[in-house]
Design an enzyme around this catalytic site. Structure first.
Site, PDB file in Angstrom:
ATOM      1  N   ASP A 110       0.840  -1.208   0.000  1.00 58.65           N
ATOM      2  CA  ASP A 110       0.000   0.000   0.000  1.00 58.65           C
ATOM      3  C   ASP A 110       0.871   1.252   0.000  1.00 58.65           C
ATOM      4  O   ASP A 110       1.075   1.855   1.038  1.00 58.65           O
ATOM      5  CB  ASP A 110      -0.909  -0.033   1.232  1.00 58.65           C
ATOM      6  CG  ASP A 110      -1.971   1.046   1.244  1.00 58.65           C
ATOM      7  OD1 ASP A 110      -2.238   1.605   0.174  1.00 58.65           O
ATOM      8  OD2 ASP A 110      -2.520   1.330   2.324  1.00 58.65           O
ATOM      9  N   GLU A 140      -2.911  10.483  -0.407  1.00 59.03           N
ATOM     10  CA  GLU A 140      -4.093   9.606  -0.408  1.00 59.03           C
ATOM     11  C   GLU A 140      -4.440   9.130   0.996  1.00 59.03           C
ATOM     12  O   GLU A 140      -5.617   8.966   1.320  1.00 59.03           O
ATOM     13  CB  GLU A 140      -3.851   8.405  -1.331  1.00 59.03           C
ATOM     14  CG  GLU A 140      -5.069   7.535  -1.581  1.00 59.03           C
ATOM     15  CD  GLU A 140      -5.301   6.451  -0.517  1.00 59.03           C
ATOM     16  OE1 GLU A 140      -6.416   5.901  -0.451  1.00 59.03           O
ATOM     17  OE2 GLU A 140      -4.345   6.150   0.260  1.00 59.03           O
ATOM     18  N   GLU A 141      -3.442   8.917   1.817  1.00 57.59           N
ATOM     19  CA  GLU A 141      -3.693   8.353   3.148  1.00 57.59           C
ATOM     20  C   GLU A 141      -4.337   9.344   4.119  1.00 57.59           C
ATOM     21  O   GLU A 141      -4.790   8.948   5.182  1.00 57.59           O
ATOM     22  CB  GLU A 141      -2.390   7.832   3.756  1.00 57.59           C
ATOM     23  CG  GLU A 141      -1.745   6.676   3.002  1.00 57.59           C
ATOM     24  CD  GLU A 141      -2.542   5.380   3.091  1.00 57.59           C
ATOM     25  OE1 GLU A 141      -3.629   5.374   3.713  1.00 57.59           O
ATOM     26  OE2 GLU A 141      -2.081   4.371   2.538  1.00 57.59           O
TER      27      GLU A 141
END
Length: 350
Positions: A110, A140-141
């Site tokens: 990831d 994104e996180e």
């Protein structure tokens, strides 16, 4: 394969690129892709307000967008773009480790293994005459900041293949996300005389208790909404009545957010300031013949990349080990996904 995705994954995992500190990964990818004959562009992404961003950074941030020089030279836009994110959750776990079957380390599944698989697939597609691009984003996180910037400058692609750990299955849906920030204010006092102060921590805890008691929406075939209290911070010292406290929550949405937001505001009942700092909607996608399918309980950048074409979600690795100290990816699954990306791209564009 022109590119060894296992070796490239190891190189990427060795780079510390936690959210807000992604520049080293971006620098590596810029140099690497340029060496392969890609025309590489950096899309600058601003840093957030440090005062309200735990773990925030001050250095440069940028997305990487690339197309083959054979397309860029002719001004041709790609039909399909492979995309995922460069940032990882903290903490950085050190250099990549491996055994006969797996690669281990932060970002292995990831999503640095996915970056490697997408680059390897894109090189094959280029050789086969498929007009393909690559988009690797930051943030994104936490807040999809990079995807939102990218969405302001779409490149005319018809299809977007987004990469997240789906066990090499094509996702039919992914949950949305609602980030909630709660800020409580109180009055500092000596803890021996609590009647002279007002505890912000007490306010916050009572508010969180009532939010946790909410019945959140459930959608048949998709699942239930879930709520996580991810961060709590407050107070000055054990012998001081707390004058400030805050909490950061994330709700995984299975439908529209309006009812959930209204319920949270009602539960807070004015005891805290409420900020909904991120809202990404629930997304449904179509199946394709020959691909195993799943429903993703997590959120992706897809809702923030609406201008990049019809979305598909596919990637190697298990979400169950993402964000954990034991994050890993199967070497064979990584290799298999290169073939899946090639097959999916060709099925969509030919």
């Amino acid at each position: 394969m022109p590119i060894d995705p296992i070796q490239l994954t190891k190189q990427l995992v060795d780079i510390d690129s936690t959210t807000y500190h992604e520049a080293p990964a971006g620098e590596f990818l810029h140099t690497y892709l340029a060496s392969l004959g890609w025309d590489v562009e950096r899309q600058l992404v601003p840093q957030p307000d440090l005062a309200r961003t735990p773990g925030g950074g001050t250095g440069p941030r940028f997305n990487i967008y690339a197309v083959g020089q054979e397309l860029a030279g002719e001004g041709i836009t790609p039909d399909i773009v492979l995309s995922t994110h460069m940032d990882t959750v903290p903490p950085f776990l050190g250099p990549c480790r491996e055994d006969a079957d797996f690669l281990y380390g932060r970002g292995s599944c990831d999503a640095k293994g996915i970056i490697a698989a997408q680059i390897a697939a894109a090189e094959i597609l280029r050789q086969q005459g498929i007009k393909v691009g690559l988009l690797f984003v930051v943030g994104e996180e936490r807040d999809s900041a990079g995807a939102k910037i990218a969405n302001e400058s779409p490149r005319g692609s018809r299809f977007l293949i987004n990469g997240e750990p789906t066990d090499n299955r094509l996702a039919l849906a992914s949950k949305g996300a609602l980030r909630v920030e709660l800020y409580a204010e109180g009055k500092a006092a000596h803890s021996a005389y609590p009647e002279l102060g007002e505890s912000a921590i007490d306010k916050l805890l009572a508010t969180l208790h009532d939010i946790r008691a909410l019945e959140l929406p459930i959608v048949e075939g998709i699942g239930d909404s879930t709520l996580n209290i991810g961060l709590i911070h407050g107070g000055r010292a054990p012998n001081v009545i707390a004058d400030k406290a805050e909490a950061h929550l994330l709700v995984r949405l299975v439908g529209p957010s309006e009812a959930t937001k209204a319920a949270i505001v009602q539960a807070v009942a004015g005891r805290c300031e409420v900020i909904f700092s991120l809202e990404l909607p629930f997304v449904q996608m179509r199946a394709l013949p020959g691909f195993d399918t799943m429903v993703a309980k997590f959120t992706t950048d897809i809702p923030a990349l609406t201008a990049w074409g019809e979305p598909f979600l596919l990637g190697p690795g298990s979400i169950h080990v993402a964000h954990t100290p034991d994050e890993k990816i199967s070497k064979q699954e990584l290799l298999d996904c290169v073939d899946l990306y090639v097959r999916l791209a060709k099925q969509l564009t030919t």
